[in-house]
Design an enzyme around this catalytic site. Structure first.
Site, short mmCIF file in Angstrom:
data_model
loop_
_atom_site.label_atom_id
_atom_site.label_comp_id
_atom_site.label_asym_id
_atom_site.label_seq_id
_atom_site.Cartn_x
_atom_site.Cartn_y
_atom_site.Cartn_z
N TYR A 39 45.91 34.20 38.64
CA TYR A 39 45.27 32.94 39.01
C TYR A 39 44.01 32.70 38.19
CZ TYR A 39 41.44 35.13 41.69
OH TYR A 39 40.31 35.83 42.04
N ARG A 58 41.93 33.08 29.25
CA ARG A 58 42.01 34.22 30.17
C ARG A 58 43.31 34.19 30.97
NH1 ARG A 58 37.17 35.12 34.30
NH2 ARG A 58 38.18 33.36 35.31
N ARG A 106 64.41 40.90 47.11
CA ARG A 106 63.23 41.76 47.23
C ARG A 106 63.46 43.10 46.54
NH1 ARG A 106 60.76 45.84 49.14
NH2 ARG A 106 58.49 45.75 49.40
N HIS A 108 61.50 45.56 43.51
CA HIS A 108 60.23 45.66 42.80
C HIS A 108 60.35 45.19 41.35
CE1 HIS A 108 59.25 47.95 46.33
NE2 HIS A 108 58.01 48.16 45.92
N LYS A 153 43.32 38.83 36.06
CA LYS A 153 42.94 38.06 37.26
C LYS A 153 44.19 37.88 38.11
CE LYS A 153 39.77 34.29 38.46
NZ LYS A 153 38.89 35.06 39.32
N GLU A 185 31.47 45.57 38.69
CA GLU A 185 31.21 44.13 38.92
C GLU A 185 31.06 43.90 40.41
OE1 GLU A 185 34.66 41.74 37.82
OE2 GLU A 185 36.04 43.23 38.59
N LEU A 209 36.58 42.19 35.34
CA LEU A 209 37.08 40.91 34.84
C LEU A 209 36.11 40.34 33.80
CD1 LEU A 209 39.43 38.85 35.55
CD2 LEU A 209 37.62 37.52 36.63
N1 PDD Z 1 36.25 34.88 41.02
N2 PDD Z 1 34.92 39.24 38.79
C1 PDD Z 1 35.81 38.97 39.76
C2 PDD Z 1 36.52 40.12 40.42
C3 PDD Z 1 36.07 37.65 40.13
O1 PDD Z 1 36.98 37.39 41.07
C4 PDD Z 1 35.36 36.60 39.49
C5 PDD Z 1 35.58 35.15 39.84
C6 PDD Z 1 34.42 36.93 38.50
C7 PDD Z 1 33.64 35.87 37.76
O2 PDD Z 1 34.45 35.20 36.84
P1 PDD Z 1 34.19 33.66 36.43
O3 PDD Z 1 32.78 33.57 35.96
O4 PDD Z 1 35.16 33.43 35.36
O5 PDD Z 1 34.41 32.82 37.65
C8 PDD Z 1 34.23 38.26 38.16
C9 PDD Z 1 36.67 33.55 41.38
C10 PDD Z 1 35.56 32.55 41.37
C11 PDD Z 1 37.44 33.62 42.69
O6 PDD Z 1 38.21 34.55 42.83
O7 PDD Z 1 37.28 32.73 43.53
#
Ligand code: PDD
Length: 293
Positions: A39, A58, A106, A108, A153, A185, A209
């Site tokens: 996502y 990304r 279903r 994997h 992501k 992070e 990320l």
């Molecule tokens: N999340 N690290 C993680 C684990 C994240 O889920 C996010 C953003 C970031 C920051 O990335 P960016 O600056 O590209 O938004 C770092 C989004 C906002 C969410 O899951 O809602």
């Protein structure tokens, strides 16, 4: 396309635009069964997408990382994102974009034929509260026990969900993660610190990320001659930091002024944060002006 009410915005499911309450995904969707998908959350201000190209790059990287062919080229994605923004009931929107490996038995292993599910919806994008910007926010730390591909992501967010809840339980805004004593992070944000006037942040590795907001902040630091370095940050340095910042598309840049119940630096947002906030806001205004031009 007409604009819908906040309770039932127009969403886009597999190319069809329809009200949220009419959108349906089969229970055999691998997103539901396995969390098998990726996502993005793309912010838009005054209906102008912010750093769309970076988000689409990304997305492409995340899809390649889970071995799912990108169903659209950037031109088509931009068209879909803009249509969702245009029909949204708000001027400031976070476009949630999800791609899953579609439906199948279903099992994997991947189905032989993959018809990905593509979903986009607008989320109201609230700017961080004035008080959070002015005073900073509190965070707790936790051991980062997520998988080893946090650079993708993916919608498999259970690790992030459980870790984020720790900060909610503690009345805090974010959980800052440490893996074996090294800063990675936040659960939904990137983390930077300031020590002796230098902005520091961990390097890009599979353990975190590559945030788009983080990229903007580093570009601005470079452009404005602010001392900065990218290198591993030990827990001791995090705890001794003069300033701690978190960045994300929904939070922009926020100062963390309390960590695990202890003040960070003076306990107020620091001078380097104040400077970054000014240049970040200027940059955002310039991008929006250019978008409208
Ligand atoms: N999340 N690290 C993680 C684990 C994240 O889920 C996010 C953003 C970031 C920051 O990335 P960016 O600056 O590209 O938004 C770092 C989004 C906002 C969410 O899951 O809602």
């Amino acid at each position: 396309m007409t604009r819908a009410g906040a309770a039932n915005p127009i969403v886009c499911l597999n190319g069809e635009f329809l009200p949220l309450d009419q959108a349906r995904v089969p229970v055999m969707d691998r997103g539901f069964l396995f969390g098998d998908g990726v996502y993005e959350v793309i912010p838009a201000y005054d209906r102008q997408p912010f750093r769309l190209a970076g988000h689409l790059r990304r997305l492409d990287r995340s899809l390649a990382g889970i071995r799912l062919a990108n169903p659209h080229d950037d031109g088509k994605w931009a068209e879909l994102v803009r249509a969702v923004i245009e029909s949204a009931p708000w001027d400031d929107v976070g476009v949630l974009l999800q791609v899953t490996r579609g439906s199948g038995p279903r099992e994997h292993a991947f189905p032989a034929q993959v018809m990905p599910t593509v979903f986009l919806m607008p989320l109201a994008l609230q700017p961080p509260e004035q008080v959070a910007v002015a005073r900073g926010v509190a965070a707790v730390t936790a051991q980062d026990n997520r998988w080893l591909r946090c650079d993708l992501k993916t919608i498999s967010l259970l690790g992030n969900v459980l870790l984020r809840q720790l900060s909610v339980d503690a009345g805090c805004a974010e959980t800052i993660l440490l893996r074996d004593g090294w800063l990675t992070e936040g659960t939904a944000s990137n983390v930077l610190i300031v020590r002796d006037g230098v902005l520091l942040t961990p390097p890009e590795t599979p353990l975190l990320l590559p945030g788009i907001t983080h990229e903007v902040v580093l570009e601005l630091a470079r452009a404005h001659g602010m001392a900065h370095a990218t290198r591993p940050i030990h827990e001791d340095e995090l705890r001794a930091a003069d300033e701690i910042w978190i960045t994300s598309s929904t939070k922009e840049v926020l100062a963390v002024t309390c960590l695990d119940g202890h003040p960070v630096g003076t306990g107020r947002p620091g001078p380097i944060f104040q400077r970054m906030l000014r240049v970040y806001r200027e940059y955002k205004r310039a991008v929006m002006r250019a978008g409208r031009a």
